[in-house]
Structures are given as structure tokens and as C-alpha cells.
Design a protein around this motif. Sequence first.
Motif, mmCIF file in Angstrom:
data_model
loop_
_atom_site.group_PDB
_atom_site.id
_atom_site.type_symbol
_atom_site.label_atom_id
_atom_site.label_comp_id
_atom_site.label_asym_id
_atom_site.label_seq_id
_atom_site.Cartn_x
_atom_site.Cartn_y
_atom_site.Cartn_z
ATOM 1 N N GLY A 1 0.760 -1.246 0.000
ATOM 2 C CA GLY A 1 0.000 0.000 0.000
ATOM 3 C C GLY A 1 0.786 1.289 0.000
ATOM 4 N N TRP A 2 2.054 1.249 -0.339
ATOM 5 C CA TRP A 2 2.832 2.489 -0.405
ATOM 6 C C TRP A 2 3.993 2.300 -1.374
ATOM 7 C CZ3 TRP A 2 7.927 3.378 1.407
ATOM 8 C CH2 TRP A 2 8.535 2.272 2.003
ATOM 9 N N GLY A 3 4.583 3.384 -1.771
ATOM 10 C CA GLY A 3 5.728 3.322 -2.675
ATOM 11 C C GLY A 3 5.321 3.347 -4.135
ATOM 12 N N ALA A 4 6.315 3.179 -4.987
ATOM 13 C CA ALA A 4 6.096 3.202 -6.436
ATOM 14 C C ALA A 4 5.204 2.038 -6.872
ATOM 15 C CB ALA A 4 7.435 3.140 -7.159
ATOM 16 N N GLU A 5 4.513 2.217 -7.971
ATOM 17 C CA GLU A 5 3.574 1.206 -8.456
ATOM 18 C C GLU A 5 4.249 -0.148 -8.679
ATOM 19 O OE1 GLU A 5 0.248 0.565 -11.971
ATOM 20 O OE2 GLU A 5 1.456 2.389 -11.969
ATOM 21 N N ASP A 6 5.448 -0.163 -9.277
ATOM 22 C CA ASP A 6 6.139 -1.435 -9.521
ATOM 23 C C ASP A 6 6.464 -2.144 -8.212
ATOM 24 O OD1 ASP A 6 6.012 -1.055 -12.244
ATOM 25 O OD2 ASP A 6 8.095 -0.402 -12.449
ATOM 26 N N TYR A 7 6.882 -1.396 -7.198
ATOM 27 C CA TYR A 7 7.195 -1.965 -5.878
ATOM 28 C C TYR A 7 5.945 -2.613 -5.290
ATOM 29 C CZ TYR A 7 8.429 -2.108 -0.909
ATOM 30 O OH TYR A 7 8.657 -2.512 0.384
ATOM 31 N N GLN A 8 4.816 -1.907 -5.372
ATOM 32 C CA GLN A 8 3.574 -2.415 -4.816
ATOM 33 C C GLN A 8 3.095 -3.662 -5.558
ATOM 34 O OE1 GLN A 8 0.563 0.511 -3.699
ATOM 35 N NE2 GLN A 8 2.067 2.095 -4.167
ATOM 36 N N LYS A 9 3.151 -3.615 -6.879
ATOM 37 C CA LYS A 9 2.714 -4.769 -7.663
ATOM 38 C C LYS A 9 3.590 -5.984 -7.372
ATOM 39 C CE LYS A 9 0.436 -2.365 -11.439
ATOM 40 N NZ LYS A 9 0.443 -2.050 -12.876
ATOM 41 N N ASP A 10 4.901 -5.753 -7.193
ATOM 42 C CA ASP A 10 5.803 -6.855 -6.869
ATOM 43 C C ASP A 10 5.463 -7.454 -5.500
ATOM 44 O OD1 ASP A 10 8.228 -8.501 -7.332
ATOM 45 O OD2 ASP A 10 8.954 -7.375 -5.578
ATOM 46 N N ALA A 11 5.208 -6.596 -4.520
ATOM 47 C CA ALA A 11 4.866 -7.087 -3.177
ATOM 48 C C ALA A 11 3.593 -7.934 -3.215
ATOM 49 C CB ALA A 11 4.704 -5.915 -2.205
ATOM 50 N N ILE A 12 2.583 -7.471 -3.931
ATOM 51 C CA ILE A 12 1.330 -8.223 -4.046
ATOM 52 C C ILE A 12 1.578 -9.560 -4.746
ATOM 53 C CG2 ILE A 12 -0.944 -8.263 -5.158
ATOM 54 C CD1 ILE A 12 -0.968 -5.177 -4.735
ATOM 55 N N SER A 13 2.306 -9.527 -5.850
ATOM 56 C CA SER A 13 2.580 -10.763 -6.607
ATOM 57 C C SER A 13 3.336 -11.778 -5.764
ATOM 58 C CB SER A 13 3.377 -10.443 -7.878
ATOM 59 O OG SER A 13 2.577 -9.742 -8.779
ATOM 60 N N ARG A 14 4.295 -11.316 -4.973
ATOM 61 C CA ARG A 14 5.054 -12.237 -4.122
ATOM 62 C C ARG A 14 4.154 -12.867 -3.072
ATOM 63 N NH1 ARG A 14 7.755 -10.206 -0.830
ATOM 64 N NH2 ARG A 14 7.630 -7.977 -1.123
ATOM 65 N N LEU A 15 3.366 -12.028 -2.377
ATOM 66 C CA LEU A 15 2.519 -12.551 -1.308
ATOM 67 C C LEU A 15 1.373 -13.407 -1.849
ATOM 68 C CD1 LEU A 15 2.496 -9.502 1.118
ATOM 69 C CD2 LEU A 15 3.754 -11.655 1.345
ATOM 70 N N MET A 16 1.015 -13.207 -3.119
ATOM 71 C CA MET A 16 -0.001 -14.041 -3.763
ATOM 72 C C MET A 16 0.634 -15.273 -4.407
ATOM 73 S SD MET A 16 -2.952 -12.585 -3.308
ATOM 74 C CE MET A 16 -3.944 -13.252 -4.606
ATOM 75 N N LEU A 17 1.941 -15.438 -4.236
ATOM 76 C CA LEU A 17 2.717 -16.566 -4.743
ATOM 77 C C LEU A 17 2.716 -16.656 -6.268
ATOM 78 C CD1 LEU A 17 1.789 -19.198 -2.036
ATOM 79 C CD2 LEU A 17 3.874 -17.822 -2.206
ATOM 80 N N LYS A 18 2.541 -15.512 -6.917
ATOM 81 C CA LYS A 18 2.670 -15.457 -8.378
ATOM 82 C C LYS A 18 4.139 -15.328 -8.758
ATOM 83 C CE LYS A 18 -1.840 -13.314 -9.009
ATOM 84 N NZ LYS A 18 -2.534 -12.068 -9.352
ATOM 85 N N ASN A 19 4.952 -14.772 -7.853
ATOM 86 C CA ASN A 19 6.398 -14.630 -8.040
ATOM 87 C C ASN A 19 7.112 -15.275 -6.864
ATOM 88 O OD1 ASN A 19 5.914 -13.100 -10.318
ATOM 89 N ND2 ASN A 19 6.244 -11.140 -9.309
ATOM 90 N N SER A 20 8.379 -15.571 -7.059
ATOM 91 C CA SER A 20 9.208 -16.107 -5.973
ATOM 92 C C SER A 20 9.428 -15.040 -4.913
ATOM 93 C CB SER A 20 10.564 -16.531 -6.532
ATOM 94 O OG SER A 20 10.396 -17.517 -7.513
#
Length: 176
Positions: A49-68
Motif C-alpha cells: 500500500g505504499w511506494g512506487a507502483e512497480d514496488y507495490q505490484k511486486d509485493a502483491i505478486s510475491r505474497l499471492m505466490l505469483k512470483n518467488s
Amino acid sequence: MHISEIRTVKKSYTFDYPGQVDCADIEVDGISFRELLESLGFDLISCLGWGAEDYQKDAISRLMLKNSGDLKGNRHSLYVCPACGDMGCGGVSLEVVCTDDIVIWRDFGFEYNYGDQGVSREKLKNVGPYYFNWNNYSQEIEKNGLGNLLPSLDISDEEIKAKFETLYNDFIKDNS
């Protein structure tokens, strides 16, 4: 096995530096994870919920197990430095696993993303594991995960260059 309820709640925190930070705090069974970590001596904020859009999308993808995971051993950063979000400052990490429709958060620790310090688990040894229903988990991670996105600038490279040159020239003139 107790199935916990996870919620993401928009919060605002004030630090000596960087000042006010708005983010999505994570609550597990009604308990703020930030407050839990603060009681253990950690002054960190959620990676959501904070920071640059790419940072946020990466955090969501990781926690959703879409990324390592973003750390060694496929570990995931969860609470990070409020000034920069970089694990170079150190942060709380965990292992995220999904079996059937259950997401498991386990093996919490404090670590850095450089060097060979490893994961320090002592202060967090009594935290978790937590079990979440996939539907509740995925809805909450995505709900507030993309928080305070920086507004997109509708400006060309030439306009940016011209503004930078003007600022630079004014700076030189004022400091001559």
C-alpha cells in the motif's frame, strides 16, 4: 489448525524520518501486525500500500505466490524500512506456502538482503504460524495492496529536460 482472518487496513504513521507514511497495515485475527512487531522492538511498516507502483505490484505478486520470494531461500519480505522499503535496512521476512485452499505464513525472522548474516528468528520465535483461507487472503492482499500510487505524470521527456535545465540554471545563478 486455527484458520485466522486476515485484513489489510489503510493506516498512517509518522516517523522522525521520512515523516508521514501511509500504508496498508496487516491485521491477523484483529491484531495489528505493525503493533505486534513494534512491541518486539521493530519500527517497520508493511510492504503493502505504499511506494512506487512497480514496488507495490511486486509485493502483491510475491505474497499471492505469483512470483518467488525476494530474499534468499524463497523468503518474502513483509515489514520493511519506512523510509525506503529496502531490505538492506533490514526487515521482517517469512515463508509463504499454499496447500489446497490454505495459505500458511510461517518461519518469521529478521533479515537483510545482503551479506551472510542469515535470518535472526529469536525475537519472532513465538509469532505464527498463521493459516488463512485462500479467498479471504487473496481478497485482502489485493484490496489495499495497491495503495498510494504516485500520480502518473503527463509530461514528455523534452518537458522534463527543460524543467530540469531551468531548475539547474536557477540553482547555479543563486549559488554563484
